[in-house]
Every structure is written in structure tokens, then in C-alpha cells.
Design a protein around this motif. Structure first.
Motif, PDB file in Angstrom:
ATOM      1  N   TYR A  44      -3.499   1.533  -0.155  1.00  0.00           N
ATOM      2  CA  TYR A  44      -2.440   1.167  -1.106  1.00  0.00           C
ATOM      3  C   TYR A  44      -3.006   0.261  -2.200  1.00  0.00           C
ATOM      4  CZ  TYR A  44       0.969   2.592   2.548  1.00  0.00           C
ATOM      5  OH  TYR A  44       1.703   3.263   3.490  1.00  0.00           O
ATOM      6  N   LEU A  45      -3.911  -0.634  -1.818  1.00  0.00           N
ATOM      7  CA  LEU A  45      -4.515  -1.541  -2.799  1.00  0.00           C
ATOM      8  C   LEU A  45      -5.311  -0.765  -3.836  1.00  0.00           C
ATOM      9  CD1 LEU A  45      -5.056  -4.446  -3.733  1.00  0.00           C
ATOM     10  CD2 LEU A  45      -6.966  -4.520  -2.116  1.00  0.00           C
ATOM     11  N   ILE A  46      -6.040   0.248  -3.408  1.00  0.00           N
ATOM     12  CA  ILE A  46      -6.780   1.087  -4.358  1.00  0.00           C
ATOM     13  C   ILE A  46      -5.812   1.764  -5.327  1.00  0.00           C
ATOM     14  CG2 ILE A  46      -8.190   3.184  -4.570  1.00  0.00           C
ATOM     15  CD1 ILE A  46      -9.501   2.343  -1.870  1.00  0.00           C
ATOM     16  N   SER A  47      -4.735   2.340  -4.806  1.00  0.00           N
ATOM     17  CA  SER A  47      -3.757   3.014  -5.666  1.00  0.00           C
ATOM     18  C   SER A  47      -3.073   2.027  -6.597  1.00  0.00           C
ATOM     19  CB  SER A  47      -2.718   3.745  -4.813  1.00  0.00           C
ATOM     20  OG  SER A  47      -3.323   4.799  -4.096  1.00  0.00           O
ATOM     21  N   ALA A  48      -2.731   0.844  -6.084  1.00  0.00           N
ATOM     22  CA  ALA A  48      -2.081  -0.167  -6.926  1.00  0.00           C
ATOM     23  C   ALA A  48      -3.007  -0.609  -8.050  1.00  0.00           C
ATOM     24  CB  ALA A  48      -1.663  -1.366  -6.075  1.00  0.00           C
TER      25      ALA A  48
ATOM     26  N   GLY B 213      -4.276  -0.103 -14.108  1.00  0.00           N
ATOM     27  CA  GLY B 213      -5.338   0.065 -15.093  1.00  0.00           C
ATOM     28  C   GLY B 213      -6.687  -0.477 -14.680  1.00  0.00           C
ATOM     29  N   LEU B 214      -6.858  -0.766 -13.401  1.00  0.00           N
ATOM     30  CA  LEU B 214      -8.131  -1.255 -12.893  1.00  0.00           C
ATOM     31  C   LEU B 214      -8.918  -0.114 -12.246  1.00  0.00           C
ATOM     32  CD1 LEU B 214      -6.688  -4.442 -11.198  1.00  0.00           C
ATOM     33  CD2 LEU B 214      -8.198  -4.438 -13.193  1.00  0.00           C
TER      34      LEU B 214
ATOM     35  N   TYR C  96     -12.766  -3.738 -14.262  1.00  0.00           N
ATOM     36  CA  TYR C  96     -12.735  -2.759 -15.345  1.00  0.00           C
ATOM     37  C   TYR C  96     -14.104  -2.090 -15.360  1.00  0.00           C
ATOM     38  CZ  TYR C  96      -8.620  -5.483 -16.414  1.00  0.00           C
ATOM     39  OH  TYR C  96      -7.404  -6.123 -16.313  1.00  0.00           O
ATOM     40  N   GLY C  97     -14.148  -0.876 -14.874  1.00  0.00           N
ATOM     41  CA  GLY C  97     -15.413  -0.187 -14.684  1.00  0.00           C
ATOM     42  C   GLY C  97     -16.079   0.211 -15.987  1.00  0.00           C
ATOM     43  N   ASP C  98     -17.384   0.357 -15.923  1.00  0.00           N
ATOM     44  CA  ASP C  98     -18.162   0.872 -17.048  1.00  0.00           C
ATOM     45  C   ASP C  98     -18.177   2.393 -16.935  1.00  0.00           C
ATOM     46  OD1 ASP C  98     -20.033   1.681 -18.895  1.00  0.00           O
ATOM     47  OD2 ASP C  98     -21.503   0.135 -18.378  1.00  0.00           O
ATOM     48  N   GLY C  99     -17.343   3.038 -17.745  1.00  0.00           N
ATOM     49  CA  GLY C  99     -17.189   4.486 -17.679  1.00  0.00           C
ATOM     50  C   GLY C  99     -18.435   5.268 -18.018  1.00  0.00           C
TER      51      GLY C  99
END
Length: 196
Positions: free
Chosen positions: A131-135, A140-141, A174-177
Motif C-alpha cells: 500500500y505504501l508503494i501505491s500511495a 507523485g513519488l 523523486y527518481g532520475d528517469g
């Protein structure tokens, strides 16, 4: 009645989401961390047992405390992440059941059966970690879950005076895409599913 999410929302949560290991130098506001938990806590668990406990590591001091617990392949991505969450479970989660599930004497289900308590804690804290991953994705994280660490050392380091135990680790930020790996193959429906 609920309405299905649109394609953009489904893409953000699942189809375009990737595991991240490289991060932008952008901190996560504490209000967002609290909002993450406010979303996670309403996710379903069996008998509302809610065994997950979360330690949000955001300072250099806390990262250095975590560093010796990490497998070598996870050090760089974790030290550069704005936040690493220790997704843990409380071995005595059942102490909260009189409040969380007042409809039955659910506490006795677990005080009399340690194996069931551990299985329930692991299963449901894993669900709460998902759930934490989905949240996080919904807010936007980006995320990167990990199991490469020394659980005994981590428990001794962070939870020596408590009934909490680590389940897994989750980097969020905030990942480096530009540094995301191509999506690996997934099993087909026929390989992974049955309809009976």
C-alpha cells in the motif's frame, strides 16, 4: 459505486511505474510523509490488525546508522535516496486489537498461537508495505523496494528495545528517469493465473 481509474492514473500507479535506484536531490516534505501514512492506514488488513510499523529515514545521521546493515549492492542507492523506509511489523500487534477490532476477542487468537501471530504480522505488514508503494506513486513519488540487508543487524540497530522487526526496506523520492532500467519481462496470465 466507484468508478474505474482513467488510463493516466493506471499508468502512474502500475503501467509506467518502475523500480528506481537513482534519485534527484529533492527532499520529501514531512507533510507528504504524513500523508503517505494517512493513505496506508486505511488499507485493509485481516481483522484490521495493522501490524506494520514504519521508520522514515531522512537525515544523514540516520542513513549512516542504516548503512552497515545494507548489502553492498544497495548502499549507493540508499545513501542517495531522500527517504528510506524501514517497513517493519510489531510482533505484539495484537495488543492493539481490542481497539482496532472491537467486535471479537481477536487478541486471544494470537496470544495463544505465536506461529499464527508471526504469519499474520508478516503477511499483513507486507500488504501494508505494498500500500505504501501505491500511495507513494499516487502522490507523485517513485519507489525502490529492497530485501538486500542484514535483518539481525538492522533489528539490533533500530529495534533492540522494542517488539518491532524489519520486513523490507523501501527507498522513496523523486527518481532520475534517465537512469531507469528497461522493464523486465513479466509472466503471462496463462503462466501465473487460473480461473476455476
Amino acid at each position: 459505486m466507484t468508478t474505474p481509474l482513467n488510463d493516466n492514473a493506471l499508468a502512474q500507479l502500475f503501467l509506467d511505474a518502475h523500480t528506481h535506484t537513482s534519485w534527484q536531490e529533492k527532499p520529501i516534505d514531512e507533510a507528504i510523509i504524513q500523508q503517505l501514512y494517512d493513505l496506508v492506514k486505511v488499507g485493509s488488513t485481516s481483522a484490521n490488525c495493522s501490524p506494520a510499523r514504519f521508520v522514515f529515514i531522512t537525515t544523514d545521521e540516520a542513513r549512516e546508522k542504516l548503512k552497515p546493515c545494507l548489502s553492498s549492492g544497495n548502499v549507493e542507492q540508499t545513501m542517495s535516496a531522500p527517504c528510506t523506509v524501514i517497513v517493519a511489523y510489531d510482533e505484539e500487534f495484537y495488543e492493539q486489537l481490542p481497539t482496532l477490532f472491537p467486535y471479537a476477542d481477536a487478541k486471544s487468537w494470537f496470544t495463544s498461537n505465536p506461529e499464527a501471530a508471526l504469519e499474520t504480522a508478516m503477511r499483513n505488514s507486507s500488504m501494508q508495505g505494498a500500500y505504501l508503494i501505491s500511495a507513494a506513486r499516487a502522490l507523485g513519488l517513485d519507489t525502490g523496494a529492497m530485501s538486500g540487508f542484514n535483518p539481525t543487524l538492522l533489528n539490533d540497530t533500530f529495534f533492540s528495545d522494542s517488539t518491532w522487526k524489519v520486513n523490507f526496506l523501501l527507498n522513496i523520492g523523486y527518481g532520475d528517469g534517465e537512469k531507469v532500467h528497461k522493464r523486465f519481462p513479466r509472466l503471462s496470465f496463462e503462466q501465473a493465473c487460473q480461473i476455476l
